[in-house]
Design an enzyme around this catalytic site. Structure first.
Site, PDB file in Angstrom:
ATOM      1  CG  HIS A  46      48.917  38.670  40.819  1.00 41.75           C
ATOM      2  ND1 HIS A  46      48.633  37.534  41.551  1.00 41.75           N
ATOM      3  CD2 HIS A  46      47.779  39.421  40.833  1.00 41.75           C
ATOM      4  CE1 HIS A  46      47.378  37.596  41.990  1.00 41.75           C
ATOM      5  NE2 HIS A  46      46.855  38.727  41.580  1.00 41.75           N
ATOM      6  CD  GLU A  66      43.711  38.005  44.189  1.00 39.89           C
ATOM      7  OE1 GLU A  66      43.475  39.196  44.459  1.00 39.89           O
ATOM      8  OE2 GLU A  66      44.294  37.650  43.148  1.00 39.89           O
ATOM      9  CG  HIS A 102      46.208  43.135  44.541  1.00 42.47           C
ATOM     10  ND1 HIS A 102      45.864  42.500  45.715  1.00 42.47           N
ATOM     11  CD2 HIS A 102      45.818  42.291  43.544  1.00 42.47           C
ATOM     12  CE1 HIS A 102      45.291  41.338  45.443  1.00 42.47           C
ATOM     13  NE2 HIS A 102      45.265  41.190  44.124  1.00 42.47           N
ATOM     14  CD  GLU A 103      45.910  43.087  39.605  1.00 39.25           C
ATOM     15  OE1 GLU A 103      46.367  42.080  39.004  1.00 39.25           O
ATOM     16  OE2 GLU A 103      44.882  43.042  40.303  1.00 39.25           O
TER      17      GLU A 103
END
Length: 291
Positions: free
Chosen positions: A134, A179, A130-131
């Site tokens: 970004h 997100e 998930h990070e």
């Protein structure tokens, strides 16, 4: 890395970017000078502050330090076709993870110890992925401003009044949309929507003692109940008011979104194309690549 997982060679951010993320990003780009201000002023200062804080107060993961976490990071980066960032582990009682990156500079991810204690290895890799989402989508510029605004939230009235509040609302809306994209990155790495949904469930109401007792099917049914609230105008208004000050969409909606995308043609095509590309490259080299 598990043989069942497909590396996505040549993956582009816009191939999995959520439409709401794209729309919100375009809206921010219309604000004159914002991008330049962050890259040239706020970004470099914030980078130095966070870097010093990480080196002084966190554990830098490597092949010599917590190698099992380092391996999860390496695998996730190879699946997303991304350069390796730094990964730090920080002692903190609140389960959380975050990332920082300004284009052309050394990006890093921080994961709190309480989050590691809550999750199994697949779910931890989903957090890392998930990070990484970004980073893959170059969210770092506006994410920097969002982090600074959250830290300075109590002082916003003295930092520009209505203008600051309006910018904060727009930035928070962008973060919530971003997100959704990063949850998709988590799915592309785990390649199992139940892993991502389980992660979100544990973040909603889990603890080291409760995590193994939670029911994922019941949590997804809960997400459908949340949708039903929108059947009335009042319900929809209350939902918008609830979400407006948040930096993340509510977990049940994130779980519903990832469940829907896992069944989409776009997701299935990305996996199939990745498998075809990987097999073609392996064949041209006379066998599987050494990962």
């Amino acid at each position: 890395m598990s043989p069942a997982k497909t590396p996505l060679i040549g993956l582009k951010a816009d191939q999995f970017r959520h439409p709401l993320d794209l729309e919100a990003t375009q809206a921010l780009k219309q604000l004159p000078g914002l991008d330049l201000m962050i890259r040239s002023l706020l970004g470099p200062l914030a980078e130095q502050v966070f870097y010093l804080d990480n080196i002084a107060s966190s554990i830098l993961v490597s092949d010599q330090q917590l190698p099992h976490l380092h391996q999860l990071l390496i695998e996730a980066c190879k699946i997303l076709d991304l350069e390796l960032p730094q990964l730090y582990i920080r002692q903190h009682p609140v389960p959380n993870a975050y990332t920082f990156a300004i284009r052309g500079r050394q990006p890093f991810i921080v994961v709190h110890t309480s989050l590691l204690e809550l999750l199994n290895p697949e779910e931890i890799q989903a957090v890392i992925a998930h990070e990484l989402g970004h980073l893959k989508c170059d969210h770092g510029v506006y994410l920097t401003l969002a982090n600074i605004m959250v830290l300075a939230a109590g002082q916003l009235p003295t930092l520009g009044g209505v203008i600051a509040q309006t910018l904060q609302s727009q930035i928070l809306e962008w973060v919530r949309c971003a997100e959704f994209t990063c949850d998709r990155a988590a799915l592309l790495v785990t390649q199992d929507p139940k892993v991502v949904a389980s992660l979100l469930m544990k973040l909603t109401g889990g603890s080291p003692t409760l995590a193994s007792k939670l029911n994922l099917d019941a949590f997804l049914a809960q997400a459908r109940s949340y949708d039903d609230v929108s059947n009335s105008d009042l319900g929809e208004l209350l939902k918008q008011a609830q979400v407006a000050p948040l930096t993340h969409p509510v977990p049940v909606i994130r779980a519903r979104e990832i469940d829907r995308w896992a069944g989409s043609k776009t997701y299935q095509t990305l996996l199939q194309n990745g498998k075809n590309e990987y097999n073609s490259e392996a064949s041209s080299k006379g066998g599987w690549r050494n990962w």
